[in-house]
Design an enzyme around this catalytic site. Sequence first.
Site, short mmCIF file in Angstrom:
data_model
loop_
_atom_site.label_atom_id
_atom_site.label_comp_id
_atom_site.label_asym_id
_atom_site.label_seq_id
_atom_site.Cartn_x
_atom_site.Cartn_y
_atom_site.Cartn_z
N GLU A 173 -7.25 16.35 52.03
CA GLU A 173 -6.57 15.39 50.86
C GLU A 173 -5.42 16.40 50.40
O GLU A 173 -5.28 16.41 49.27
CB GLU A 173 -7.43 15.02 49.95
CG GLU A 173 -8.36 14.08 50.54
CD GLU A 173 -9.23 13.04 49.46
OE1 GLU A 173 -8.83 13.13 48.11
OE2 GLU A 173 -10.03 12.27 49.86
N GLU A 296 -14.77 11.20 55.22
CA GLU A 296 -15.19 10.61 53.76
C GLU A 296 -15.18 9.28 53.85
O GLU A 296 -14.15 8.62 54.07
CB GLU A 296 -14.35 11.48 52.71
CG GLU A 296 -14.67 12.84 52.42
CD GLU A 296 -13.97 13.33 51.18
OE1 GLU A 296 -13.62 12.62 50.44
OE2 GLU A 296 -13.62 14.48 51.28
O1 AHR Z 1 -16.15 13.14 47.88
C1 AHR Z 1 -15.61 13.32 46.50
C2 AHR Z 1 -14.33 13.65 46.63
O2 AHR Z 1 -13.49 12.37 47.23
C3 AHR Z 1 -13.76 14.65 47.62
O3 AHR Z 1 -13.84 15.78 47.19
C4 AHR Z 1 -12.36 14.33 47.95
O4 AHR Z 1 -12.13 14.87 49.27
C5 AHR Z 1 -12.25 12.84 47.60
O5 AHR Z 1 -11.26 12.51 46.77
#
Ligand code: AHR
Length: 492
Positions: A173, A296
């Site tokens: 990210e 994610e």
């Molecule tokens: O999964 C929780 C968080 O969500 C992670 O650390 C991040 O990459 C995303 O914003």
Amino acid sequence: MVQVSVRSQASKGTINKNIYGHFSEHLGRCIYEGIWVGHDSPIPNTEGMRNDVLEALRELKVPVLRWPGGCFADEYHWRDGIGPAEQRPRMINTHWGGVVENNHFGTHEFFRLCELIGAEPYINGNLGSGTVHEMQQWVEYMTFDGESPMANERRANGKEEPWKLKYFGVGNENWGCGGNMRPEYYADEYRRYATYVRNYGDNKLTKIACGPNSHDYEWTEVLMRNAGKYMDALTLHYYTLPTGDWKSKGSATDFDVAAWFTTLRRTLEMETLIEKHSAIMDKYDPEKRVGLYVDEWGTWYDVEPGTNPGFLYQQNTMRDALVAGINLNLFNNHCDRVTMSNIAQIVNVLQAMILTEGDQLVLTPTYHVFHMYQVHQDARHVALEFTSPDYTFGAERIPQLSLSASIDSTDALNISICNLHHEDAATITIDLEDNNRTTVSGSVLSHNALQGHNSFEQPEAVKPQAFTDAKLENGKLSLTVPAASVLVLKLQ
Ligand code: AHR
């Protein structure tokens, strides 16, 4: 009556087992308590890792596990997590609750965890606040088998042979918590860092670039144009929030039919994201060499009342089961580009497989869906042709059914079906193309309440049941799929 036709000649190829991957971050009670309890814990453990969780994860056939974050990855300095545990520095986990991180779970412990559950490790490096040198040394420490300062230090810490490492992420990210970068800047940084992420000996790394935040198509365009040829995979992050509002996301268990519907509607947006990002990738990579890793995804609710807001602990209901089933069907059906996904996260965080409290453990409805869908891992995708009836709520409509299918190494045809409707069953007929299959078996996950979930008091309130209501005759399968359920059928 819905007519479904199996089109076995129309296949998108193999469903990479890594689509069934997971994510473990130093966040809340995921690593500490959820997996790592320490060698001296009264909770039965293997080298510090709790046995009940290890056993449940082995049973789940976790193909790949991402670590150490997440946002934590871009603040993690790997040298803090090696050497004698009592000498490892303590730090503040600034992203997640401001708690003390004692670094007792580090590189050696992570690889051991992967060995114990049979998963491939996926390590996410620190580009946001680390240096090129630091990243280069970590890869050398883990994978170099010759004489070098890093390899020798690894040996001094008890690991003679290097580990095999296939998956390495170059930042996380980086458009947000990983440095707030613009895509042009990150693309250049990616190229620089990735140059020093080396393949030592016969260890061949899949280099993974940080991809877009949900609908950010500009990010994908710039990354593919400026750095596409230096990467093997590009990530995509997309979370399902019932309200779509980060300030007030909605409760995990206390929700009405409207929230059920909007949650599933927002989950289905994953298909648009995959299609649009894939179309951009196709422009620069028509051979589909670069994988799209949805590393994610999952539901994100308001935390359980009374818990640390930085720990992202939430319950998990039949609604989560549907979110899992729908997303996994989508990934299966786009397996020509989506070659890994990692639901967030494996224990005690967001849409978890497992919840723990002290020495107790609960398997969530999401765990059961992943377990039922195991049959698709590394199987050959098969296309299904059908027109779903609409699921209408107020002025909005979404498809009522989500399906995917594959043929496994024993030639069994496995079909997974989600009925999204909160109260209507769906009667379907599946034309199997031929009469070669003579038996059908299946399991179904459903509950009389949409909010049905497993708690420490009632750990088995939601669990799969045998499904015996499918009728197979002359190459045609007829069945009624219960409302709000996830079903997997096996035809042999
Ligand atoms: O999964 C929780 C968080 O969500 C992670 O650390 C991040 O990459 C995303 O914003």
